[in-house]
Design an enzyme around this catalytic site. Structure first.
Site, PDB file in Angstrom:
ATOM      1  N   VAL A 104     -22.222  42.130 -19.281  1.00 45.34           N
ATOM      2  CA  VAL A 104     -22.769  40.777 -19.369  1.00 45.34           C
ATOM      3  C   VAL A 104     -21.613  39.844 -19.695  1.00 45.34           C
ATOM      4  CG1 VAL A 104     -24.332  39.231 -20.617  1.00 45.34           C
ATOM      5  CG2 VAL A 104     -25.022  41.596 -20.147  1.00 45.34           C
ATOM      6  N   CYS A 105     -21.631  38.648 -19.102  1.00 47.56           N
ATOM      7  CA  CYS A 105     -20.648  37.621 -19.419  1.00 47.56           C
ATOM      8  C   CYS A 105     -19.225  38.150 -19.159  1.00 47.56           C
ATOM      9  CB  CYS A 105     -20.859  37.167 -20.860  1.00 47.56           C
ATOM     10  SG  CYS A 105     -20.086  35.596 -21.300  1.00 47.56           S
ATOM     11  N   GLY A 106     -18.300  37.908 -20.087  1.00 51.80           N
ATOM     12  CA  GLY A 106     -16.925  38.326 -19.906  1.00 51.80           C
ATOM     13  C   GLY A 106     -16.707  39.817 -19.993  1.00 51.80           C
TER      14      GLY A 106
END
Length: 225
Positions: A104-106
């Site tokens: 998720v995300c970075g």
């Protein structure tokens, strides 16, 4: 919402991570029947996230079983961890047997640096898209969730809930995922239509990038002090 098949899910936590990246999916996964969730880090010592939350891991890299789903999020301090050999080795090891390799995300940067996104499309936080494309050679999608075979990746922070529901649907079927969405009353109606760079416009994006840079500079200064 009974289901005979069991799944082992591993969520990697680390100092300075963004809690919601993983707490959102964990909330979804915890409602699934029969899942076993491992909260993983090098040690069992408490972890402080970038918003000040304290998380207590229950599984180490060393004693972690083979996972059906392995997942990691991003965070303001991920650059201090993202090249850590132990972290990358853990993902490389789990990546050989896991049914689903996810982020998720970075967190997608961890997967890329572990060599697990070569030839795959992936989502990430909008501020990291260029990094993932230009420096790590990953084809980046702008969707909230990108599913490319057994690589499942979510965009920034709140996309983790969409990500969790997507995995729930894959593992247990759409009806189960819909029930969980209803139980969570996940019915987004944000007060502003500024949740993506495409909607926010260049002026707001530039201000946000400046904010990110200022936060990064503060983190760097505090780590040196």
């Amino acid at each position: 919402m009974t289901h005979s098949q069991k799944h082992i899910i591993g969520l990697v936590f680390y100092p300075g991570m963004t809690s919601l990246d993983i707490v959102g999916p964990q909330q979804v996964f915890s409602a699934l029947p029969g899942v076993q969730i491992h909260r993983i880090w090098k040690t069992l010592d408490p972890i402080k996230t970038d918003d000040g939350m304290i998380v207590l891991p229950d599984t180490t890299f060393e004693n972690c079983p083979s996972l059906d789903v392995v997942c990691i999020g991003g965070g303001l301090k991920q650059q201090a961890i993202v090249d850590d050999p132990e972290v990358l080795e853990f993902f490389q090891k789990q990546g050989k047997t896991a049914k689903f390799i996810t982020s998720v995300c970075g967190g997608s940067e961890f997967l890329a640096k572990a060599g697990l996104l070569e030839g795959y499309r992936a989502a990430t936080h909008w501020a990291m898209r260029q990094q993932l494309m230009s420096h790590l050679g990953v084809e980046v999608g702008t969707e909230r969730v990108v599913v490319d075979r057994n690589r499942i990746t979510g965009g920034g922070v709140t996309a983790g809930i969409d990500f969790g529901l997507t995995i729930a649907s894959i593992l247990y079927g759409e009806d189960t995922a819909k029930i969980i969405q209803l139980l969570l009353e996940y019915n987004p109606a944000p007060p502003f239509d500024a949740g993506s760079p495409e909607k926010a416009g260049s002026e707001l994006v530039n201000k946000a990038m400046l904010f990110i840079q200022e936060m990064s500079d503060l983190e760097l200064a505090s780590s040196v002090a």
